[in-house]
Design a protein around this motif. Structure first.
Motif, short mmCIF file in Angstrom:
data_model
loop_
_atom_site.label_atom_id
_atom_site.label_comp_id
_atom_site.label_asym_id
_atom_site.label_seq_id
_atom_site.Cartn_x
_atom_site.Cartn_y
_atom_site.Cartn_z
N HIS A 184 0.85 -1.19 0.00
CA HIS A 184 0.00 0.00 0.00
C HIS A 184 0.88 1.24 0.00
CE1 HIS A 184 -3.53 -2.45 1.36
NE2 HIS A 184 -2.54 -3.18 1.90
N THR A 185 0.55 2.20 -0.83
CA THR A 185 1.27 3.48 -0.83
C THR A 185 0.52 4.46 0.06
OG1 THR A 185 2.09 3.13 -3.08
CG2 THR A 185 2.15 5.38 -2.22
N VAL A 186 1.19 4.94 1.09
CA VAL A 186 0.63 5.99 1.95
C VAL A 186 1.69 7.08 2.06
CG1 VAL A 186 -0.28 6.62 4.20
CG2 VAL A 186 -0.77 4.34 3.26
N LEU A 187 1.46 8.18 1.39
CA LEU A 187 2.44 9.27 1.42
C LEU A 187 2.59 9.81 2.83
CD1 LEU A 187 1.42 11.26 -1.80
CD2 LEU A 187 3.21 9.53 -1.57
N ARG A 365 -0.43 25.66 1.12
CA ARG A 365 -1.80 25.19 0.89
C ARG A 365 -1.79 23.73 0.45
NH1 ARG A 365 -2.12 30.36 -1.52
NH2 ARG A 365 -1.92 29.48 -3.61
N ARG A 366 -0.83 23.37 -0.38
CA ARG A 366 -0.73 21.97 -0.83
C ARG A 366 -0.41 21.05 0.36
NH1 ARG A 366 -0.25 18.56 -5.02
NH2 ARG A 366 1.43 17.02 -5.03
N LEU A 367 0.45 21.51 1.24
CA LEU A 367 0.77 20.74 2.44
C LEU A 367 -0.49 20.50 3.27
CD1 LEU A 367 2.92 19.62 4.51
CD2 LEU A 367 2.99 21.94 5.44
N GLN A 368 -1.25 21.54 3.52
CA GLN A 368 -2.47 21.40 4.31
C GLN A 368 -3.45 20.40 3.68
OE1 GLN A 368 -3.46 25.70 4.31
NE2 GLN A 368 -3.56 25.53 6.55
N GLN A 369 -3.57 20.46 2.38
CA GLN A 369 -4.57 19.64 1.69
C GLN A 369 -4.16 18.18 1.54
OE1 GLN A 369 -4.98 21.75 -2.02
NE2 GLN A 369 -5.90 23.55 -1.05
N ASN A 370 -2.84 17.92 1.41
CA ASN A 370 -2.42 16.59 1.02
C ASN A 370 -1.44 15.88 1.95
OD1 ASN A 370 -3.59 16.46 -1.86
ND2 ASN A 370 -2.49 18.40 -1.86
N PHE A 371 -0.79 16.60 2.86
CA PHE A 371 0.30 15.98 3.60
C PHE A 371 0.20 16.19 5.11
CE2 PHE A 371 1.93 16.85 -0.69
CZ PHE A 371 2.28 15.55 -1.06
N SER A 372 -1.00 16.15 5.63
CA SER A 372 -1.16 16.26 7.08
C SER A 372 -0.93 14.91 7.74
CB SER A 372 -2.57 16.77 7.43
OG SER A 372 -3.53 15.76 7.12
N ALA A 373 -0.51 14.94 9.00
CA ALA A 373 -0.34 13.71 9.77
C ALA A 373 -1.69 13.01 9.96
CB ALA A 373 0.29 14.02 11.12
N GLU A 374 -2.75 13.79 10.04
CA GLU A 374 -4.08 13.21 10.22
C GLU A 374 -4.48 12.36 9.02
OE1 GLU A 374 -3.47 16.49 12.88
OE2 GLU A 374 -3.33 16.39 10.69
N ARG A 375 -4.21 12.88 7.81
CA ARG A 375 -4.52 12.09 6.60
C ARG A 375 -3.69 10.82 6.57
NH1 ARG A 375 -1.04 10.25 3.29
NH2 ARG A 375 0.03 12.26 3.38
N MET A 376 -2.39 10.93 6.88
CA MET A 376 -1.50 9.77 6.90
C MET A 376 -2.00 8.72 7.90
SD MET A 376 2.57 9.64 7.92
CE MET A 376 2.26 10.20 9.61
N ALA A 377 -2.34 9.16 9.10
CA ALA A 377 -2.80 8.23 10.13
C ALA A 377 -4.10 7.56 9.73
CB ALA A 377 -2.97 8.98 11.45
N ARG A 378 -4.99 8.31 9.12
CA ARG A 378 -6.28 7.74 8.69
C ARG A 378 -6.06 6.64 7.65
NH1 ARG A 378 -8.22 12.15 7.52
NH2 ARG A 378 -7.93 12.18 5.27
N GLU A 379 -5.19 6.89 6.68
CA GLU A 379 -4.95 5.88 5.63
C GLU A 379 -4.24 4.66 6.21
OE1 GLU A 379 -3.07 7.60 2.22
OE2 GLU A 379 -4.57 9.19 2.02
N ILE A 380 -3.31 4.86 7.13
CA ILE A 380 -2.61 3.73 7.74
C ILE A 380 -3.55 2.94 8.64
CG2 ILE A 380 -0.79 3.11 9.39
CD1 ILE A 380 0.97 5.21 8.06
N SER A 381 -4.44 3.64 9.35
CA SER A 381 -5.43 2.96 10.17
C SER A 381 -6.33 2.06 9.31
CB SER A 381 -6.29 3.99 10.92
OG SER A 381 -7.32 3.36 11.65
N ASP A 382 -6.66 2.52 8.12
CA ASP A 382 -7.45 1.70 7.19
C ASP A 382 -6.70 0.43 6.81
OD1 ASP A 382 -9.50 3.54 7.24
OD2 ASP A 382 -8.94 4.51 5.34
N VAL A 383 -5.38 0.55 6.61
CA VAL A 383 -4.56 -0.63 6.30
C VAL A 383 -4.58 -1.61 7.47
CG1 VAL A 383 -2.23 -1.48 5.80
CG2 VAL A 383 -3.06 0.60 4.68
N TYR A 384 -4.43 -1.11 8.69
CA TYR A 384 -4.47 -1.96 9.88
C TYR A 384 -5.76 -2.78 9.91
CZ TYR A 384 -0.78 0.96 12.08
OH TYR A 384 0.38 1.63 12.39
N ARG A 385 -6.86 -2.11 9.66
CA ARG A 385 -8.16 -2.79 9.79
C ARG A 385 -8.36 -3.82 8.69
NH1 ARG A 385 -10.49 -0.51 13.96
NH2 ARG A 385 -9.75 1.57 14.56
#
Length: 389
Positions: A184-187, A365-385
């Motif tokens: 899985h790719t999670v930026l 603005r690009r950082l806020q939209q695409n590279f937040s720790a919250e987005r990363m954690a959400r996608e990794i949490s999906d992988v865990y489940r």
């Protein structure tokens, strides 16, 4: 996925217990991987995942985790005689259901986690690949044969392999690091925080005129970071912008060679190797432009740091930076190992400060939209489940 341990049962998930995850590293330094682990743990806790960190104690990561109220499991710093101790500690916590899943962050800790899962007969192991070409990929002879055999065993048992960029994921698939369906790719992402520094202390420290345009690079002084190309580019930049100063923050084995290159090119006033620094916020606040010369960077957390400081970024069109920087809106992407292109890009931004400011704001603005720790954690949490349930 591993066939050695069952999927977590419905009974184990009773009472809506949060997923219990241990993030493990075995280094006692604080670099990109350790920062990633801390940001991920905090992001996961915000999603209701019971995330702990396993790492050597004392270490900067352990201290920062405790300050952030993340529980820390003390693990030995990597050493062969301590392998049984580490495996036993992980095994015991899997068996008593302290953790449902171990998330490892290099090949050594992945091996230890998989051993513990196999012996415990429960739990899952997820690994994050932080490199395009990990060190084991270059091993040859008997050592290489043993390494390849071991990693084939690991590949068949990993619940999921998370790659920090598309380049890393593609390389992992080519090597067969895991079942392709398990990759899985999670930026990467990072916590957003206001930089309260103003940068004046940096100008004072290096006795610089406040009108001097400051260029910053955060890079270890190692061959793979290719700081030599940046030095060569600066020799061209100063012909047009003679007062430009480039600070390179980082330590490494290439320091003497790079200092010799600087002196040979007569750039002692324009390029400063300032060693490892803890005050990156001050450096970023002082800078007008950020440059990352690495020809094959797996991701580039330093690029995100620069974007958070609202700096335009000049980086190579390869690896992670090619996925982070949106050229020409937020910076410039140039061919690897091309000092002429790098110099042209740096000079363009120095001569057009309004354009540099616009690119820096667009990068934030690009950082806020695409590279937040919250987005990363959400996608990794999906992988865990996916792995556990």
């Amino acid at each position: 996925m591993s066939t050695l341990s069952p999927t977590i049962s419905t009974q184990e998930r009773a009472a809506d217990k949060p997923l219990r995850v241990l993030l493990i590293v075995d280094a006692d330094t604080f670099a990109g991987t350790e920062r990633h682990v801390l940001d991920l743990a905090l992001g996961l806790k915000g999603l209701g995942v019971d995330a702990h960190i396993g790492c050597p104690v004392p270490s900067p990561l352990a201290e920062l985790a405790k300050q952030s109220r993340v529980e820390v499991l003390e693990l030995p710093k990597h050493a062969a005689p301590l392998i049984p101790l580490t495996v036993f500690g992980l095994f015991r916590r899997l068996r008593n259901r302290t953790y449902d899943l171990i998330h490892a962050h290099n090949g050594r800790t992945t091996f230890l986690a998989l051993l513990a899962v196999a012996i415990a007969g429960r739990g899952k192991c997820v690994t994050t690949q932080h490199f395009i070409s990990p060190s084991r990929a270059t091993r040859i002879g008997f050592r290489g044969m043993c390494s390849n055999t071991l990693h084939r065993w690991m590949a068949g048992r990993i619940g999921a392999l998370i790659a920090i960029s598309t380049s890393v994921a593609d390389a992992a698939r080519r090597r067969g690091d895991a079942d392709p369906a398990a990759i899985h790719t999670v930026l990467n992402g990072m916590r957003l925080a206001a930089n309260e520094e103003n940068g004046t202390a940096v100008y004072d420290e290096f006795d610089l005129d406040t009108s001097a345009p400051l260029i910053l690079s955060l890079a270890r002084l190692e061959p793979e970071k290719d700081v030599a190309t940046l030095v060569e580019a600066m020799a061209k930049v100063v012909k047009t912008c003679p007062d430009a100063v480039c600070l390179v923050a980082g330590a490494g084995s290439q320091r003497e060679a790079l200092q010799e290159q600087i002196e040979t090119l007569g750039l002692e006033k324009n390029v400063r190797l300032i060693g490892f620094r803890n005050d990156t916020e001050s450096l970023l606040a002082a800078a007008k432009l950020f440059v990352l010369p690495s020809p094959d960077e797996p991701f580039g957390l330093a690029v995100l740091e620069a974007m958070m400081a609202r700096l335009p970024v000049v980086a190579t069109r390869s690896g992670g930076p090619a996925e982070i920087v949106s050229a020409p809106d937020t910076g410039d992407l140039i061919p690897p190992r091309d000092p002429h292109a790098m110099a042209d890009s740096i000079t363009r931004y120095l001569q057009n400060p309004e354009s540099a400011v616009e690119a820096g704001e667009a990068g934030y603005r690009r950082l806020q939209q695409n590279f937040s720790a919250e987005r990363m954690a959400r996608e990794i949490s999906d992988v865990y489940r996916q792995v556990c349930y």
